[in-house]
Design a protein around this motif. Structure first.
Motif, PDB file in Angstrom:
ATOM      1  N   LEU A   9      14.276  13.403   9.989  1.00 42.46           N
ATOM      2  CA  LEU A   9      12.883  13.819  10.135  1.00 42.46           C
ATOM      3  C   LEU A   9      12.027  13.229   9.023  1.00 42.46           C
ATOM      4  N   PHE A  10      12.566  13.217   7.801  1.00 41.35           N
ATOM      5  CA  PHE A  10      11.849  12.587   6.684  1.00 41.35           C
ATOM      6  C   PHE A  10      11.613  11.096   6.953  1.00 41.35           C
ATOM      7  N   VAL A  11      12.611  10.402   7.455  1.00 38.97           N
ATOM      8  CA  VAL A  11      12.481   8.958   7.704  1.00 38.97           C
ATOM      9  C   VAL A  11      11.427   8.697   8.785  1.00 38.97           C
ATOM     10  N   ILE A  12      11.477   9.452   9.878  1.00 38.40           N
ATOM     11  CA  ILE A  12      10.485   9.279  10.948  1.00 38.40           C
ATOM     12  C   ILE A  12       9.085   9.605  10.429  1.00 38.40           C
ATOM     13  N   THR A  13       8.997  10.638   9.596  1.00 30.13           N
ATOM     14  CA  THR A  13       7.719  11.010   8.996  1.00 30.13           C
ATOM     15  C   THR A  13       7.178   9.881   8.132  1.00 30.13           C
ATOM     16  N   ALA A  14       8.055   9.267   7.336  1.00 27.54           N
ATOM     17  CA  ALA A  14       7.638   8.167   6.459  1.00 27.54           C
ATOM     18  C   ALA A  14       7.159   6.970   7.267  1.00 27.54           C
ATOM     19  N   ILE A  18       3.499   5.287   6.992  1.00 27.73           N
ATOM     20  CA  ILE A  18       3.345   3.882   6.613  1.00 27.73           C
ATOM     21  C   ILE A  18       2.584   3.110   7.690  1.00 27.73           C
ATOM     22  N   VAL A  19       2.924   3.330   8.952  1.00 34.17           N
ATOM     23  CA  VAL A  19       2.196   2.661  10.043  1.00 34.17           C
ATOM     24  C   VAL A  19       0.724   3.068  10.015  1.00 34.17           C
ATOM     25  N   GLY A  20       0.472   4.353   9.788  1.00 31.38           N
ATOM     26  CA  GLY A  20      -0.900   4.844   9.741  1.00 31.38           C
ATOM     27  C   GLY A  20      -1.720   4.259   8.606  1.00 31.38           C
ATOM     28  N   CYS A  21      -1.057   3.836   7.553  1.00 30.49           N
ATOM     29  CA  CYS A  21      -1.756   3.203   6.426  1.00 30.49           C
ATOM     30  C   CYS A  21      -1.750   1.676   6.526  1.00 30.49           C
ATOM     31  N   TYR A  22      -0.700   1.135   7.118  1.00 32.84           N
ATOM     32  CA  TYR A  22      -0.563  -0.321   7.198  1.00 32.84           C
ATOM     33  C   TYR A  22      -1.573  -0.935   8.172  1.00 32.84           C
ATOM     34  N   LEU A  23      -1.813  -0.265   9.288  1.00 30.51           N
ATOM     35  CA  LEU A  23      -2.749  -0.822  10.270  1.00 30.51           C
ATOM     36  C   LEU A  23      -4.173  -0.953   9.724  1.00 30.51           C
ATOM     37  N   PRO A  24      -4.721   0.054   9.037  1.00 26.85           N
ATOM     38  CA  PRO A  24      -6.039  -0.150   8.419  1.00 26.85           C
ATOM     39  C   PRO A  24      -6.025  -1.252   7.360  1.00 26.85           C
ATOM     40  N   TYR A  25      -4.909  -1.381   6.647  1.00 26.92           N
ATOM     41  CA  TYR A  25      -4.773  -2.472   5.684  1.00 26.92           C
ATOM     42  C   TYR A  25      -4.902  -3.819   6.401  1.00 26.92           C
ATOM     43  N   LEU A  26      -4.233  -3.939   7.545  1.00 26.45           N
ATOM     44  CA  LEU A  26      -4.337  -5.191   8.309  1.00 26.45           C
ATOM     45  C   LEU A  26      -5.778  -5.445   8.738  1.00 26.45           C
ATOM     46  N   TRP A  27      -6.485  -4.402   9.119  1.00 31.02           N
ATOM     47  CA  TRP A  27      -7.889  -4.543   9.524  1.00 31.02           C
ATOM     48  C   TRP A  27      -8.754  -4.946   8.336  1.00 31.02           C
ATOM     49  N   LEU A  28      -8.542  -4.304   7.184  1.00 33.86           N
ATOM     50  CA  LEU A  28      -9.383  -4.565   6.007  1.00 33.86           C
ATOM     51  C   LEU A  28      -9.073  -5.898   5.326  1.00 33.86           C
ATOM     52  N   LYS A  29      -7.812  -6.266   5.274  1.00 37.52           N
ATOM     53  CA  LYS A  29      -7.418  -7.429   4.471  1.00 37.52           C
ATOM     54  C   LYS A  29      -6.947  -8.636   5.270  1.00 37.52           C
ATOM     55  N   LYS A  30      -6.518  -8.426   6.504  1.00 38.10           N
ATOM     56  CA  LYS A  30      -5.914  -9.518   7.268  1.00 38.10           C
ATOM     57  C   LYS A  30      -6.653  -9.826   8.566  1.00 38.10           C
ATOM     58  N   SER A  31      -7.875  -9.315   8.694  1.00 41.53           N
ATOM     59  CA  SER A  31      -8.730  -9.589   9.857  1.00 41.53           C
ATOM     60  C   SER A  31      -8.161  -9.113  11.187  1.00 41.53           C
ATOM     61  N   ALA A  32      -7.391  -8.034  11.178  1.00 46.02           N
ATOM     62  CA  ALA A  32      -6.923  -7.451  12.440  1.00 46.02           C
ATOM     63  C   ALA A  32      -8.126  -6.841  13.160  1.00 46.02           C
ATOM     64  N   ALA A  40      -3.606   3.745  14.264  1.00 43.90           N
ATOM     65  CA  ALA A  40      -3.429   4.203  12.880  1.00 43.90           C
ATOM     66  C   ALA A  40      -3.749   5.691  12.777  1.00 43.90           C
ATOM     67  N   ALA A  41      -4.849   6.105  13.379  1.00 44.16           N
ATOM     68  CA  ALA A  41      -5.218   7.523  13.353  1.00 44.16           C
ATOM     69  C   ALA A  41      -4.174   8.364  14.082  1.00 44.16           C
ATOM     70  N   ALA A  42      -3.687   7.883  15.198  1.00 50.45           N
ATOM     71  CA  ALA A  42      -2.652   8.610  15.936  1.00 50.45           C
ATOM     72  C   ALA A  42      -1.369   8.719  15.110  1.00 50.45           C
ATOM     73  N   SER A  43      -1.035   7.655  14.414  1.00 52.64           N
ATOM     74  CA  SER A  43       0.167   7.657  13.590  1.00 52.64           C
ATOM     75  C   SER A  43       0.040   8.641  12.424  1.00 52.64           C
ATOM     76  N   PHE A  47       2.215  11.914  11.651  1.00 50.90           N
ATOM     77  CA  PHE A  47       2.760  12.151  10.309  1.00 50.90           C
ATOM     78  C   PHE A  47       2.530  13.600   9.886  1.00 50.90           C
ATOM     79  N   VAL A  48       1.321  14.090  10.034  1.00 53.09           N
ATOM     80  CA  VAL A  48       0.997  15.465   9.632  1.00 53.09           C
ATOM     81  C   VAL A  48       1.793  16.466  10.469  1.00 53.09           C
ATOM     82  N   TRP A  49       1.860  16.223  11.755  1.00 52.12           N
ATOM     83  CA  TRP A  49       2.620  17.125  12.623  1.00 52.12           C
ATOM     84  C   TRP A  49       4.097  17.139  12.244  1.00 52.12           C
TER      85      TRP A  49
END
Length: 109
Positions: A9-14, A18-32, A40-43, A47-49
């Motif tokens: 459960l910890f691994v799936i949560t992590a 990470i996906v929820g943070c990585y996708l906005p990073y791709l948008w901000l820094k890598k022109s996604a 990202a918001a769904a991820s 995570f919270v759930w």
């Protein structure tokens, strides 16, 4: 709840965090494209759930989760970003996992 279930459960949560943070990073820094913010918001909501499913006190869960998060983030660095971790990265992961184990497995009474 079994130790393996909690660790899984910890691994799936992590991964969800990470996906929820990585996708906005791709948008901000890598022109996604901006639409990557939707999964990202769904991820992050997932995570919270997932954090709410853990059987112990929330503060203890957050503290112990940190150790697993560090481990999964290092694997992400290696597998997704293609950056090979250094020896000291692995030492740091070992230290965090020992700390997580103490927090989660210590007898309480």
């Amino acid at each position: 709840m079994s130790v393996l279930y909690t660790l899984g459960l910890f691994v799936i949560t992590a991964v969800a965090e990470i996906v929820g943070c990585y996708l906005p990073y791709l948008w901000l820094k890598k022109s996604a494209p901006v639409w990557v913010l939707l999964p990202a918001a769904a991820s992050l909501a997932l995570f919270v759930w997932l954090l709410s499913l853990h059987p112990t006190d929330v503060g203890r869960v957050y503290a112990a989760y940190g150790g697993v998060y560090v481990s999964v983030a290092l694997l992400w660095l290696w597998g997704v970003d293609g950056v090979r971790p250094h020896l000291w990265d692995f030492v740091g992961v070992a230290v965090t996992l020992v700390g997580m184990s103490i927090i989660m497995l210590a007898p309480r009474g």
